[in-house]
Scaffold this active site. Structure first.
Site, PDB file in Angstrom:
ATOM      1  N   HIS A 129       0.823  -1.220   0.000  1.00 39.96           N
ATOM      2  CA  HIS A 129       0.000   0.000   0.000  1.00 39.96           C
ATOM      3  C   HIS A 129       0.847   1.256   0.000  1.00 39.96           C
ATOM      4  O   HIS A 129       2.035   1.221   0.304  1.00 39.96           O
ATOM      5  CB  HIS A 129      -0.968  -0.002   1.187  1.00 39.96           C
ATOM      6  N   CYS A 145       3.189  -4.749   6.720  1.00 37.75           N
ATOM      7  CA  CYS A 145       2.863  -4.553   5.305  1.00 37.75           C
ATOM      8  C   CYS A 145       4.099  -4.132   4.511  1.00 37.75           C
ATOM      9  O   CYS A 145       5.161  -3.903   5.064  1.00 37.75           O
ATOM     10  CB  CYS A 145       1.786  -3.477   5.153  1.00 37.75           C
TER      11      CYS A 145
END
Length: 171
Positions: A129, A145
């Site tokens: 992301h 992440c």
């Protein structure tokens, strides 16, 4: 939802180099700097680590959202990130612009559970992301992440499909 185009493309995330490389028919076609987990590598629930191994892009989220759109729980909030918003919420783990939600393919390593408990990449909400442009790249700082520059994640998002292979390696 794979098609012939995705079968010859794959992403490789290299933890040591802090890079994400896209290959098409085993030829490098794009490379981006990223930031993986501050806590290192690992797949256990609540570890804050980046999982290794074979994955796929399970879901693409946010394709119609503007650059720097803010997501909470994979839903756009309607906010657009800027320095002022960042200062108002200094503790937020910003998920911006686009989300590529990963799913592990290796039972007991990054899918399902093992003797230590849950180790499922998808259930851990591990994404590729966007992050604020003020955040450093090439340094492990995420909560598990794979963070990218907003311009990079938007560019990458347009080139990948759900079902595309993603390999996360140590080096």
């Amino acid at each position: 939802m794979t098609n012939n185009k995705t079968l010859d493309k794959q992403l490789v995330i290299n933890i040591a180099e802090q890079t994400l490389t896209m290959y098409q028919q085993q030829t490098e076609v794009a490379r981006y700097v990223v930031s993986t987990a501050k806590n290192g590598i690992g797949s256990q629930q609540d570890s804050g680590c980046t999982p290794l191994g074979r994955h796929i892009i399970e879901q693409k989220i946010g394709g119609s959202e503007p650059m720097n759109a803010v997501f909470v729980g994979r839903v756009p909030t309607g906010e657009i990130y800027d320095t002022n918003l960042g200062e108002l919420h200094p503790k937020r783990d910003w998920i911006l612009s686009r989300i590529l939600w990963l799913s592990g393919l290796e039972e007991g390593l990054n899918k399902g559970s093992n003797s230590q408990g849950g180790c499922d990449t998808y259930e851990r909400y591990i994404y590729i992301h966007g992050t604020p442009d003020t955040e450093p790249m090439s340094i492990p700082l995420s909560h598990g992440c794979i963070r990218m520059r907003n311009t990079d994640i938007v560019e990458l998002f347009e080139q990948v499909e759900e079902g595309m292979p993603v390999m996360i390696i140590v080096d």
